[in-house]
Motif scaffolding. Structure first.
Motif, PDB file in Angstrom:
ATOM      1  N   GLU A 196       0.828  -1.207   0.000  1.00  0.00           N
ATOM      2  CA  GLU A 196       0.000   0.000   0.000  1.00  0.00           C
ATOM      3  C   GLU A 196       0.868   1.265   0.000  1.00  0.00           C
ATOM      4  O   GLU A 196       0.543   2.238  -0.673  1.00  0.00           O
ATOM      5  N   LEU A 197       1.987   1.232   0.723  1.00  0.00           N
ATOM      6  CA  LEU A 197       2.905   2.376   0.711  1.00  0.00           C
ATOM      7  C   LEU A 197       3.454   2.624  -0.693  1.00  0.00           C
ATOM      8  O   LEU A 197       3.618   3.773  -1.107  1.00  0.00           O
ATOM      9  N   VAL A 198       3.730   1.557  -1.406  1.00  0.00           N
ATOM     10  CA  VAL A 198       4.209   1.692  -2.795  1.00  0.00           C
ATOM     11  C   VAL A 198       3.084   2.233  -3.673  1.00  0.00           C
ATOM     12  O   VAL A 198       3.301   3.135  -4.487  1.00  0.00           O
ATOM     13  N   GLU A 199       1.879   1.708  -3.507  1.00  0.00           N
ATOM     14  CA  GLU A 199       0.744   2.152  -4.315  1.00  0.00           C
ATOM     15  C   GLU A 199       0.433   3.626  -4.096  1.00  0.00           C
ATOM     16  O   GLU A 199      -0.020   4.312  -4.997  1.00  0.00           O
ATOM     17  N   LEU A 200       0.685   4.136  -2.874  1.00  0.00           N
ATOM     18  CA  LEU A 200       0.456   5.548  -2.558  1.00  0.00           C
ATOM     19  C   LEU A 200       1.659   6.425  -2.902  1.00  0.00           C
ATOM     20  O   LEU A 200       1.668   7.617  -2.609  1.00  0.00           O
ATOM     21  N   ASP A 201       2.689   5.834  -3.512  1.00  0.00           N
ATOM     22  CA  ASP A 201       3.916   6.538  -3.898  1.00  0.00           C
ATOM     23  C   ASP A 201       4.692   7.077  -2.701  1.00  0.00           C
ATOM     24  O   ASP A 201       5.455   8.036  -2.824  1.00  0.00           O
ATOM     25  N   VAL A 202       4.506   6.458  -1.537  1.00  0.00           N
ATOM     26  CA  VAL A 202       5.303   6.799  -0.360  1.00  0.00           C
ATOM     27  C   VAL A 202       6.683   6.170  -0.504  1.00  0.00           C
ATOM     28  O   VAL A 202       7.688   6.762  -0.131  1.00  0.00           O
ATOM     29  N   LEU A 203       6.716   4.976  -1.078  1.00  0.00           N
ATOM     30  CA  LEU A 203       7.958   4.260  -1.351  1.00  0.00           C
ATOM     31  C   LEU A 203       8.038   4.001  -2.847  1.00  0.00           C
ATOM     32  O   LEU A 203       7.017   3.764  -3.487  1.00  0.00           O
ATOM     33  N   ALA A 204       9.249   4.026  -3.384  1.00  0.00           N
ATOM     34  CA  ALA A 204       9.451   3.785  -4.812  1.00  0.00           C
ATOM     35  C   ALA A 204      10.564   2.752  -4.990  1.00  0.00           C
ATOM     36  O   ALA A 204      11.709   3.106  -5.266  1.00  0.00           O
ATOM     37  N   PRO A 205      10.223   1.480  -4.834  1.00  0.00           N
ATOM     38  CA  PRO A 205      11.257   0.443  -4.964  1.00  0.00           C
ATOM     39  C   PRO A 205      11.708   0.276  -6.411  1.00  0.00           C
ATOM     40  O   PRO A 205      11.011   0.679  -7.343  1.00  0.00           O
ATOM     41  N   GLN A 206      12.874  -0.309  -6.562  1.00  0.00           N
ATOM     42  CA  GLN A 206      13.362  -0.700  -7.885  1.00  0.00           C
ATOM     43  C   GLN A 206      12.686  -2.029  -8.235  1.00  0.00           C
ATOM     44  O   GLN A 206      12.439  -2.838  -7.351  1.00  0.00           O
ATOM     45  N   GLY A 207      12.406  -2.260  -9.480  1.00  0.00           N
ATOM     46  CA  GLY A 207      11.807  -3.517  -9.917  1.00  0.00           C
ATOM     47  C   GLY A 207      10.443  -3.318 -10.528  1.00  0.00           C
ATOM     48  O   GLY A 207       9.713  -2.400 -10.161  1.00  0.00           O
ATOM     49  N   ALA A 208      10.111  -4.220 -11.448  1.00  0.00           N
ATOM     50  CA  ALA A 208       8.883  -4.094 -12.230  1.00  0.00           C
ATOM     51  C   ALA A 208       7.624  -4.460 -11.454  1.00  0.00           C
ATOM     52  O   ALA A 208       6.581  -3.856 -11.644  1.00  0.00           O
ATOM     53  N   ASP A 209       7.698  -5.462 -10.600  1.00  0.00           N
ATOM     54  CA  ASP A 209       6.512  -5.879  -9.844  1.00  0.00           C
ATOM     55  C   ASP A 209       6.926  -6.294  -8.438  1.00  0.00           C
ATOM     56  O   ASP A 209       8.106  -6.307  -8.108  1.00  0.00           O
ATOM     57  N   ALA A 210       5.945  -6.616  -7.616  1.00  0.00           N
ATOM     58  CA  ALA A 210       6.194  -6.902  -6.201  1.00  0.00           C
ATOM     59  C   ALA A 210       7.209  -8.020  -5.990  1.00  0.00           C
ATOM     60  O   ALA A 210       7.987  -7.976  -5.034  1.00  0.00           O
ATOM     61  N   THR A 211       7.244  -8.999  -6.873  1.00  0.00           N
ATOM     62  CA  THR A 211       8.204 -10.099  -6.710  1.00  0.00           C
ATOM     63  C   THR A 211       9.634  -9.646  -6.994  1.00  0.00           C
ATOM     64  O   THR A 211      10.580 -10.262  -6.510  1.00  0.00           O
ATOM     65  N   ALA A 212       9.787  -8.564  -7.751  1.00  0.00           N
ATOM     66  CA  ALA A 212      11.118  -8.069  -8.107  1.00  0.00           C
ATOM     67  C   ALA A 212      11.507  -6.798  -7.348  1.00  0.00           C
ATOM     68  O   ALA A 212      12.604  -6.292  -7.521  1.00  0.00           O
ATOM     69  N   TRP A 213      10.585  -6.259  -6.524  1.00  0.00           N
ATOM     70  CA  TRP A 213      10.882  -5.022  -5.815  1.00  0.00           C
ATOM     71  C   TRP A 213      12.101  -5.169  -4.934  1.00  0.00           C
ATOM     72  O   TRP A 213      12.291  -6.184  -4.264  1.00  0.00           O
ATOM     73  N   ARG A 214      12.910  -4.114  -4.900  1.00  0.00           N
ATOM     74  CA  ARG A 214      14.064  -4.032  -4.026  1.00  0.00           C
ATOM     75  C   ARG A 214      14.047  -2.655  -3.364  1.00  0.00           C
ATOM     76  O   ARG A 214      13.921  -1.636  -4.038  1.00  0.00           O
ATOM     77  N   PHE A 215      14.156  -2.658  -2.047  1.00  0.00           N
ATOM     78  CA  PHE A 215      14.091  -1.436  -1.257  1.00  0.00           C
ATOM     79  C   PHE A 215      15.459  -1.105  -0.683  1.00  0.00           C
ATOM     80  O   PHE A 215      16.191  -1.999  -0.253  1.00  0.00           O
ATOM     81  N   ALA A 216      15.783   0.175  -0.636  1.00  0.00           N
ATOM     82  CA  ALA A 216      17.047   0.645  -0.060  1.00  0.00           C
ATOM     83  C   ALA A 216      16.857   0.912   1.431  1.00  0.00           C
ATOM     84  O   ALA A 216      15.730   0.986   1.933  1.00  0.00           O
ATOM     85  N   ALA A 217      17.960   1.082   2.136  1.00  0.00           N
ATOM     86  CA  ALA A 217      17.917   1.363   3.570  1.00  0.00           C
ATOM     87  C   ALA A 217      17.129   2.640   3.855  1.00  0.00           C
ATOM     88  O   ALA A 217      16.414   2.725   4.857  1.00  0.00           O
TER      89      ALA A 217
END
Length: 107
Positions: free
Chosen positions: A38-59
């Motif tokens: 939900e944080l990603v969907e609200l653009d609070v977080l912007a992980p690298q990767g095309a979809d949830a299985t490939a998302w990568r988050f930084a510290a």
């Protein structure tokens, strides 16, 4: 060299590449996976990767998500309101930093 991100009594290791998967991110924040999505969907977080299985988050994402979740808890508010509060706090911090750099901030 690996770094450790501590969430309450749980420790999540961030490898040399400095990224976390969706599940590791949720664990590091003490949140459910659905909350991080939900944080990603609200653009609070912007992980690298095309979809949830490939998302990568930084510290930095861990820090931002934890701060938002703390705002939700402290102010007993919903996610959207906490996201607005977080954006305003971060903008205030950026503006204060600019004033300090310009020598215009009071001590």
């Amino acid at each position: 060299m690996s770094k450790s991100i501590i969430a309450s009594s749980v420790s999540v290791w961030i490898g040399d590449e400095g990224v976390l998967s969706l599940e590791e991110m949720a664990l590091a924040c003490g949140a459910e996976v659905d909350c991080i999505v939900e944080l990603v969907e609200l653009d609070v977080l912007a992980p690298q990767g095309a979809d949830a299985t490939a998302w990568r988050f930084a510290a930095a994402d861990v820090q931002r998500a934890r701060r938002l979740l703390r705002l939700m808890r402290d102010f007993e508010t919903n996610l959207e309101a906490a996201a607005v509060i977080l954006d305003l706090l971060e903008e205030t911090e950026r503006l204060r930093a600019r004033l300090r750099r310009a020598g215009l901030a009071p001590d």
